[in-house]
Design a protein around this motif. Structure first.
Motif, PDB file in Angstrom:
ATOM      1  N   GLY A 504       0.634  -1.157   0.151  1.00  0.00           N
ATOM      2  CA  GLY A 504       0.133   0.109  -0.124  1.00  0.00           C
ATOM      3  C   GLY A 504       1.217   1.420  -0.175  1.00  0.00           C
ATOM      4  O   GLY A 504       0.151   1.792  -0.579  1.00  0.00           O
ATOM      5  N   SER A 505       2.118   1.207   0.727  1.00  0.00           N
ATOM      6  CA  SER A 505       2.756   2.009   0.579  1.00  0.00           C
ATOM      7  C   SER A 505       3.329   2.524  -0.396  1.00  0.00           C
ATOM      8  O   SER A 505       3.982   4.047  -0.795  1.00  0.00           O
ATOM      9  CB  SER A 505       3.647   2.439   1.733  1.00  0.00           C
ATOM     10  OG  SER A 505       2.710   2.041   3.211  1.00  0.00           O
ATOM     11  N   SER A 506       4.002   1.146  -1.089  1.00  0.00           N
ATOM     12  CA  SER A 506       4.328   2.060  -2.366  1.00  0.00           C
ATOM     13  C   SER A 506       3.710   1.790  -4.156  1.00  0.00           C
ATOM     14  O   SER A 506       4.673   2.525  -4.408  1.00  0.00           O
ATOM     15  CB  SER A 506       5.131   0.366  -3.091  1.00  0.00           C
ATOM     16  OG  SER A 506       3.966  -0.646  -3.645  1.00  0.00           O
ATOM     17  N   LEU A 507       2.395   2.051  -3.432  1.00  0.00           N
ATOM     18  CA  LEU A 507       1.510   2.861  -4.595  1.00  0.00           C
ATOM     19  C   LEU A 507       1.514   4.018  -4.551  1.00  0.00           C
ATOM     20  O   LEU A 507       1.490   4.486  -6.089  1.00  0.00           O
ATOM     21  CB  LEU A 507       0.094   2.609  -4.088  1.00  0.00           C
ATOM     22  CG  LEU A 507      -0.219   0.385  -4.062  1.00  0.00           C
ATOM     23  CD1 LEU A 507      -2.031   1.133  -3.775  1.00  0.00           C
ATOM     24  CD2 LEU A 507       0.211  -0.069  -5.403  1.00  0.00           C
ATOM     25  N   PRO A 508       1.627   5.042  -4.117  1.00  0.00           N
ATOM     26  CA  PRO A 508       1.664   6.273  -3.781  1.00  0.00           C
ATOM     27  C   PRO A 508       3.502   6.288  -5.157  1.00  0.00           C
ATOM     28  O   PRO A 508       3.590   6.859  -5.860  1.00  0.00           O
ATOM     29  CB  PRO A 508       2.109   6.884  -3.086  1.00  0.00           C
ATOM     30  CG  PRO A 508       1.478   6.540  -2.157  1.00  0.00           C
ATOM     31  CD  PRO A 508       1.513   4.686  -1.968  1.00  0.00           C
ATOM     32  N   LEU A 509       4.244   5.704  -5.073  1.00  0.00           N
ATOM     33  CA  LEU A 509       5.002   5.736  -5.440  1.00  0.00           C
ATOM     34  C   LEU A 509       5.277   5.285  -6.738  1.00  0.00           C
ATOM     35  O   LEU A 509       6.008   5.612  -7.534  1.00  0.00           O
ATOM     36  CB  LEU A 509       6.267   5.103  -4.408  1.00  0.00           C
ATOM     37  CG  LEU A 509       7.307   6.060  -3.826  1.00  0.00           C
ATOM     38  CD1 LEU A 509       8.010   4.388  -2.379  1.00  0.00           C
ATOM     39  CD2 LEU A 509       7.584   7.054  -3.647  1.00  0.00           C
ATOM     40  N   LEU A 510       4.505   4.018  -7.351  1.00  0.00           N
ATOM     41  CA  LEU A 510       4.655   2.858  -8.170  1.00  0.00           C
ATOM     42  C   LEU A 510       3.366   4.695  -9.128  1.00  0.00           C
ATOM     43  O   LEU A 510       3.966   4.906 -10.041  1.00  0.00           O
ATOM     44  CB  LEU A 510       3.665   2.057  -7.762  1.00  0.00           C
ATOM     45  CG  LEU A 510       3.161   1.143  -9.281  1.00  0.00           C
ATOM     46  CD1 LEU A 510       4.614   0.650 -10.540  1.00  0.00           C
ATOM     47  CD2 LEU A 510       2.552  -0.063  -8.793  1.00  0.00           C
ATOM     48  N   CYS A 511       2.576   5.014  -8.091  1.00  0.00           N
ATOM     49  CA  CYS A 511       1.921   6.296  -9.338  1.00  0.00           C
ATOM     50  C   CYS A 511       3.304   7.297  -9.789  1.00  0.00           C
ATOM     51  O   CYS A 511       3.268   7.858 -10.719  1.00  0.00           O
ATOM     52  CB  CYS A 511       1.696   7.171  -8.628  1.00  0.00           C
ATOM     53  SG  CYS A 511      -0.335   6.361  -8.060  1.00  0.00           S
ATOM     54  N   ARG A 512       3.507   7.414  -8.822  1.00  0.00           N
ATOM     55  CA  ARG A 512       4.956   8.297  -9.606  1.00  0.00           C
ATOM     56  C   ARG A 512       5.816   8.077 -10.909  1.00  0.00           C
ATOM     57  O   ARG A 512       6.006   8.969 -11.760  1.00  0.00           O
ATOM     58  CB  ARG A 512       6.262   8.654  -8.061  1.00  0.00           C
ATOM     59  CG  ARG A 512       5.833   9.482  -7.414  1.00  0.00           C
ATOM     60  CD  ARG A 512       5.243  11.057  -7.276  1.00  0.00           C
ATOM     61  NE  ARG A 512       6.438  12.142  -7.504  1.00  0.00           N
ATOM     62  CZ  ARG A 512       7.232  12.292  -6.735  1.00  0.00           C
ATOM     63  NH1 ARG A 512       6.970  12.560  -5.474  1.00  0.00           N
ATOM     64  NH2 ARG A 512       8.067  12.900  -7.224  1.00  0.00           N
ATOM     65  N   GLY A 513       6.043   6.582 -10.839  1.00  0.00           N
ATOM     66  CA  GLY A 513       6.867   5.849 -11.432  1.00  0.00           C
ATOM     67  C   GLY A 513       6.655   5.826 -12.475  1.00  0.00           C
ATOM     68  O   GLY A 513       6.869   6.114 -13.580  1.00  0.00           O
ATOM     69  N   LEU A 514       5.171   5.616 -12.505  1.00  0.00           N
ATOM     70  CA  LEU A 514       4.093   4.994 -13.990  1.00  0.00           C
ATOM     71  C   LEU A 514       3.629   7.093 -14.732  1.00  0.00           C
ATOM     72  O   LEU A 514       3.600   7.181 -16.029  1.00  0.00           O
ATOM     73  CB  LEU A 514       2.523   5.044 -13.968  1.00  0.00           C
ATOM     74  CG  LEU A 514       3.098   3.059 -13.385  1.00  0.00           C
ATOM     75  CD1 LEU A 514       1.520   2.430 -13.098  1.00  0.00           C
ATOM     76  CD2 LEU A 514       3.471   2.109 -14.547  1.00  0.00           C
ATOM     77  N   GLY A 515       3.389   7.435 -13.654  1.00  0.00           N
ATOM     78  CA  GLY A 515       3.678   9.102 -13.960  1.00  0.00           C
ATOM     79  C   GLY A 515       4.553   9.867 -14.861  1.00  0.00           C
ATOM     80  O   GLY A 515       4.661  10.462 -15.998  1.00  0.00           O
ATOM     81  N   ASN A 516       5.794   9.631 -14.544  1.00  0.00           N
ATOM     82  CA  ASN A 516       7.002   9.600 -15.182  1.00  0.00           C
ATOM     83  C   ASN A 516       7.220   8.809 -16.328  1.00  0.00           C
ATOM     84  O   ASN A 516       7.647   9.323 -17.771  1.00  0.00           O
ATOM     85  CB  ASN A 516       8.362   9.435 -14.217  1.00  0.00           C
ATOM     86  CG  ASN A 516       8.481  10.439 -13.497  1.00  0.00           C
ATOM     87  OD1 ASN A 516       9.209  11.563 -13.693  1.00  0.00           O
ATOM     88  ND2 ASN A 516       8.143  10.205 -12.393  1.00  0.00           N
ATOM     89  N   TYR A 517       6.475   7.669 -16.669  1.00  0.00           N
ATOM     90  CA  TYR A 517       6.830   6.699 -17.990  1.00  0.00           C
ATOM     91  C   TYR A 517       5.003   7.338 -18.485  1.00  0.00           C
ATOM     92  O   TYR A 517       6.178   7.647 -20.072  1.00  0.00           O
ATOM     93  CB  TYR A 517       5.905   5.327 -17.620  1.00  0.00           C
ATOM     94  CG  TYR A 517       7.403   4.662 -17.346  1.00  0.00           C
ATOM     95  CD1 TYR A 517       9.000   4.889 -17.191  1.00  0.00           C
ATOM     96  CD2 TYR A 517       7.058   3.656 -16.048  1.00  0.00           C
ATOM     97  CE1 TYR A 517       9.804   4.060 -17.196  1.00  0.00           C
ATOM     98  CE2 TYR A 517       8.275   2.522 -15.535  1.00  0.00           C
ATOM     99  CZ  TYR A 517       9.762   2.684 -15.837  1.00  0.00           C
ATOM    100  OH  TYR A 517      10.610   2.126 -15.787  1.00  0.00           O
ATOM    101  N   ALA A 518       4.447   8.198 -18.521  1.00  0.00           N
ATOM    102  CA  ALA A 518       3.689   7.993 -18.402  1.00  0.00           C
ATOM    103  C   ALA A 518       4.020   9.780 -19.480  1.00  0.00           C
ATOM    104  O   ALA A 518       3.538   9.985 -20.717  1.00  0.00           O
ATOM    105  CB  ALA A 518       1.652   8.912 -17.841  1.00  0.00           C
TER     106      ALA A 518
END
Length: 592
Positions: A504-518
């Motif tokens: 759950g705590s990794s999901l905000p960071l995963l949002c950041r990562g996928l946001g960068n890929y996007a």
């Protein structure tokens, strides 16, 4: 065996639907009951109610580590775009894509650390493992930059490959330890209010480290002392390891709960096996031991919910032989764990698109600032990368104000204890739209000044327009981050099961990562479309001849559509409910 199945029970949801509404406020409808979490020390020994570990004593060193870690990553990544452009002669688009790909990898690998921490190694030891990897990579970056400064022109490609290998090792270590460190800090507290306060301070200390990197480390880098700046960053990351080890005996953790992805897969397989079975009017399967702990180590039981009813088939017992075999029948708690993941999916998608805008802080915003006048007076000249300090200052100053003034006032007025998580994220998205609209007008002002200057075609020439016109968009995104990112940290940590807290705590960071890929994908698509027919495009190597303002406007439009989608998803969101630890198990009539 840590758990022994001593009874097969049926589950009563005692259902009352959570009230919904994006603008109505969050209702705290969880029946928390008594905590059934088994707390362990750093050597996996049960600590019970021992007072000398946990609470703020256990989280103090966590805050120190996040401060050092963010200082180190800021010193390495904040100015990386300019380093690639000025030293390795990359274009704005190429350097931006290299940066967003690197950041995307860093945030995406958050799942690696989260998985190991939740499933097998425990959160304390997972953080230590990836801190060592993080420190190793940051030292190798210093080595690569030192070799580059001593190399002769043209710079060898194998040296650039070594640099990027070091950067990706750093990204893996940094991205993997951060969510586990965050959830470990939350585990030190029992009440939701204390957890929320910790997440706010976690965010503040992270920004303090970034502020030091922006105001100190980037000073050396912008004066051409790149190796010194990167070595300072690596040294700080190394220092975080002994700081963390000193704090380990004062910290508590939860027992690893096993592979959460296997549990999720089991639910889908069992539901598929029973695809022709209607769960209506049936008795759902639940197991527990003599003290009321569920079959998932480190996790409390969940009350049955009425959404995603097709998954309830996984908890229907086909035959007596199926009981106890999670690949043939799953417990209600295990099914509800998967439902939690499905509920947060729309919020996660909206978070990815929000972070597409945040990615511009370390890419196009810096490319803009590099062509603007950063002087204050005759002697001080602000480096373009240090402009992010205004974002950090906004975060640092606004977070305590929001935590100690705004949230208590909202709780008093509304009675909602959780702090309006969904509303906070929505406000952050709305502010990001405002920031992009402001950025459009600022860029048009910069373009007008550039096209009136004889230096328009001189690379990295300073145009006659102050860089401090960028301050409003930096500050607005800083406040947007306070609302959105802190809200995401609290929301994803709290809405998933206890056995998936690091995930759950990794999901905000995963949002950041996928946001960068996007962002990378969007820039690539925009560049491809706008350069057809021999045109320079919106984001050329010389941005004075481009139209970044149109790209910002496109981001504002995308975010506006996203906000509408998010508002609808938040309106229909149903919050998880934890069952009281001594709840009596009764049959369920799912036809009601």
């Amino acid at each position: 065996m840590w758990l022994h199945i001593t009874a097969v029970e049926v589950w009563s949801p005692a259902e009352s639907e959570n009230s919904r509404g994006f603008l109505k406020g969050e209702m705290q409808l969880e029946a928390e009951g008594q905590s059934t979490e088994e707390l362990l020390d750093w050597r996996f020994r049960s600590v019970g109610s021992i007072q000398h570990i946990g609470k703020w004593r256990g989280s103090f060193f966590t805050l120190g580590v996040v401060c050092f870690g963010s200082l180190g990553s800021g010193g390495i990544f904040f100015n990386l775009v300019l380093y690639l452009m000025r030293v390795w002669d990359e274009s704005s688009a190429t350097a931006s894509n290299d940066m967003t790909n690197l950041q995307g990898t860093m945030y995406f690998t958050a799942l690696i650390g989260a998985f190991l921490g939740d499933a097998y190694l425990g959160r304390l030891w997972t953080v230590l493992l990836f801190l060592v990897i993080y420190a190793t990579g940051s030292v190798l970056v210093g080595v690569a930059v030192t070799l580059q400064e001593r190399a002769t022109e043209p710079l060898p490609e194998n040296l650039k490959a070594f640099l990027f290998a070091a950067l990706y090792i750093t990204a893996v270590g940094n991205g993997s330890h951060d969510p586990v460190l965050q959830s470990l800090g939350g585990d030190q507290f029992d009440s939701q209010t204390d957890k929320t306060t910790f997440f706010n301070w976690f965010f503040v200390f992270s920004n303090v480290g970034q502020l030091v990197a922006l105001s100190f480390v980037t000073y050396f880098q912008n004066n051409g002392q790149w190796a010194l700046g990167f070595w300072i960053s690596g040294g700080v990351v190394l220092l975080s390891i002994p700081v963390y080890m000193i704090g380990m005996p004062f910290s508590r953790q939860l027992r690893p709960g096993g592979n959460p992805f296997s549990r999720v897969l089991q639910v889908f397989i069992c539901a598929f096996r029973n695809v022709r079975v209607s769960p209506a009017g049936t008795i759902l399967y639940q197991t527990q031991d003599e003290v009321g702990l569920p079959l998932i180590p480190g996790s409390r039981r969940f009350s049955h919910s009425k959404d995603f009813r097709w998954l309830d088939r996984a908890a229907v017992v086909g035959s007596p032989e199926d009981k106890g075999n999670p690949w043939r029948v799953c417990t209600v708690t295990q099914v509800e764990e998967v439902k939690c993941l499905l509920r947060v999916a729309p919020v996660f998608v909206a978070g990815v698109l929000f972070n597409t805008i945040i990615a511009q802080l370390t890419t196009l915003f810096i490319a803009q600032g590099a062509t603007m006048d950063g002087h204050i007076g005759k002697h001080f000249n602000m480096p373009p990368g240090s402009m992010q300090a205004f974002t950090v200052l906004a975060c640092i100053s606004f977070t305590p104000f929001f935590d100690y003034v705004v949230v208590p006032w909202l709780r008093k007025r509304t009675g909602y204890e959780k702090g309006l998580r969904l509303q906070k994220m929505g406000l952050g998205m709305a502010l990001s739209i405002v920031a992009m609209v402001v950025a459009v007008f600022v860029e048009r002002k910069r373009l007008y000044a550039a096209r009136s200057s004889p230096l328009i075609d001189v690379p990295y020439a300073v145009m006659p327009v102050s860089m401090y016109w960028l301050v409003p968009q930096y500050v607005l995104l800083g406040i947007a981050l306070v609302f959105a990112i802190v809200g995401q940290m609290d929301f994803f940590y709290s809405e998933l099961s206890d056995g998936m807290r690091s995930i759950g705590s990794s999901l905000p960071l995963l949002c950041r990562g996928l946001g960068n890929y996007a962002s990378t994908l969007l820039i690539t698509i925009v560049t491809d479309i706008t350069t057809r027919g021999g045109e320079l495009g919106w984001i050329p190597r010389n941005i004075n001849r481009g139209h970044i303002d149109r790209f910002y406007l496109l981001l504002a439009v995308i975010m506006s559509v996203t906000l509408v989608f998010y508002a609808v998803a938040a309106h229909f969101y149903t919050y998880r409910r934890v069952a009281p630890s001594k709840a009596r198990a009764e049959p369920v009539d799912l036809t009601r």
